[in-house]
Each structure stands twice: as structure tokens, then as C-alpha cells.
Design a protein around this motif. Structure first.
Motif, short mmCIF file in Angstrom:
data_model
loop_
_atom_site.label_atom_id
_atom_site.label_comp_id
_atom_site.label_asym_id
_atom_site.label_seq_id
_atom_site.Cartn_x
_atom_site.Cartn_y
_atom_site.Cartn_z
N MET A 38 101.04 61.11 -1.75
CA MET A 38 102.10 60.14 -2.06
C MET A 38 101.55 59.15 -3.09
SD MET A 38 104.62 58.73 0.80
CE MET A 38 103.94 57.22 1.40
N SER A 47 106.53 61.16 1.75
CA SER A 47 105.77 62.16 1.01
C SER A 47 106.59 63.45 1.04
CB SER A 47 104.41 62.39 1.66
OG SER A 47 104.57 63.13 2.84
N THR A 76 106.34 62.30 -4.10
CA THR A 76 106.85 61.10 -3.44
C THR A 76 108.36 61.01 -3.65
OG1 THR A 76 104.76 60.00 -3.91
CG2 THR A 76 106.61 58.58 -3.35
N THR A 109 110.33 55.33 1.61
CA THR A 109 109.48 56.22 0.82
C THR A 109 108.86 57.29 1.71
OG1 THR A 109 109.00 54.38 -0.66
CG2 THR A 109 107.53 56.27 -0.79
#
Ligand code: THU
Length: 142
Positions: free
Chosen positions: A1, A117, A104, A115
Motif C-alpha cells: 500500500m 490494499s 492502493t 484506504t
């Protein structure tokens, strides 16, 4: 990420381009903004079609636009619906992001941007490496 300083700006760019969505059938207007490794940002909106299956999602539009503009390494994507509703990328979009190693994903939700990964969103995925080093089949091969 990636921990990019402008990650949340991707969601703002996504919300902005969602205004241009062509979504007369669902009335669900979506935008996406892809960040490339060279720092360029490429946007796309959903483009629906009277033949529903020909609809293009915002994420696919943004990714293919990035590629058409010569971006080779894609890093992150922001996704937003015009009205601030939750908009998690659909399965097909996750596969398209996977092809280009987008690592990401920033998703607009009713609680604000979240957010993730790519592994969180799309674990055990199939990608280019899984094909290995193989020759494409010939025209007449069985
Ligand atoms: N849509 C997207 O653009 N991205 C997604 O990840 C989910 C769905 C669009 C497709 C269609 O135009 C509308 O949202 C309703 O499914």
C-alpha cells in the motif's frame, strides 16, 4: 500500500469527474482517478449503454485512459460516487486494476474515504505472473 501525500485528492478528482458520468439507466454516477508512478493522474467516469452489458465502469475508464496516455506503472486509484454513496469497485474492476498492479484503493464511503490494499480487496487473485513464460497458442493449435 503506498503512502502518497495526495491519496485523498484522488477521491476529490473522482467525485469531480463523476459529474460527467453517462448514467441515464442506473442514475448512479461514479468517478475514478488513477495515480501513476510518474505522478500523473488519469480520470474516468461510468458510461452506460442502452445495451446494458456494454456499460463501462468508471475504474475501467480511468485505467484504460491512463494506459492510453502512456502511463506504464499504476500505483493507486480513488473511487467516488457523485452523491457520496459507498462505491466499492465491482469484481471486474478489481481484475482490471490487478492487471496493472494497482496497489492502493481509496474508496469514498458514507463515513468518508477509506484506504485499502489491493490484497485486502482482492485476495488470491489471478494476474499476469500466473500465466508464466508461455508462448501464445498458434492460430491452428488444438
Ligand atoms: N459502477 C462503476 O462505475 N464502478 C463500480 O465499481 C461499480 C458500478 C457503475 C456501473 C453502472 O453504470 C452503475 O455504476 C450501476 O451499476
Amino acid at each position: 500500500m503506498v503512502d502518497h501525500p495526495h491519496l485523498e485528492e484522488l477521491v476529490d478528482a473522482a467525485r469531480e469527474v463523476a459529474k460527467r458520468a453517462h448514467a441515464p439507466y442506473s442514475n448512479f454516477r461514479v468517478g475514478a482517478a488513477v495515480l501513476a508512478a510518474d505522478g500523473s493522474v488519469h480520470v474516468g467516469c461510468n458510461v452506460e449503454n442502452a445495451a446494458y452489458g456494454s456499460t463501462i465502469c468508471a475504474e475501467v475508464n480511468a485505467v484504460t485512459t491512463a494506459i492510453a496516455h502512456g502511463a506504464t506503472e499504476l500505483v493507486a486509484i480513488g473511487v467516488a460516487a457523485l452523491d457520496g454513496e459507498n462505491v466499492y469497485p465491482c469484481g471486474n474492476c478489481r481484475q482490471v486494476m490487478r492487471e496493472f498492479g494497482i496497489d492502493t484503493v481509496v474508496v469514498e464511503t458514507t463515513d468518508g474515504p477509506r484506504t485499502y490494499s489491493s490484497d485486502d480487496l482482492f485476495p488470491h487473485s489471478f494476474g499476469p505472473e500466473d500465466l508464466g513464460e508461455r508462448e501464445p497458442p498458434g492460430v491452428n493449435s488444438p
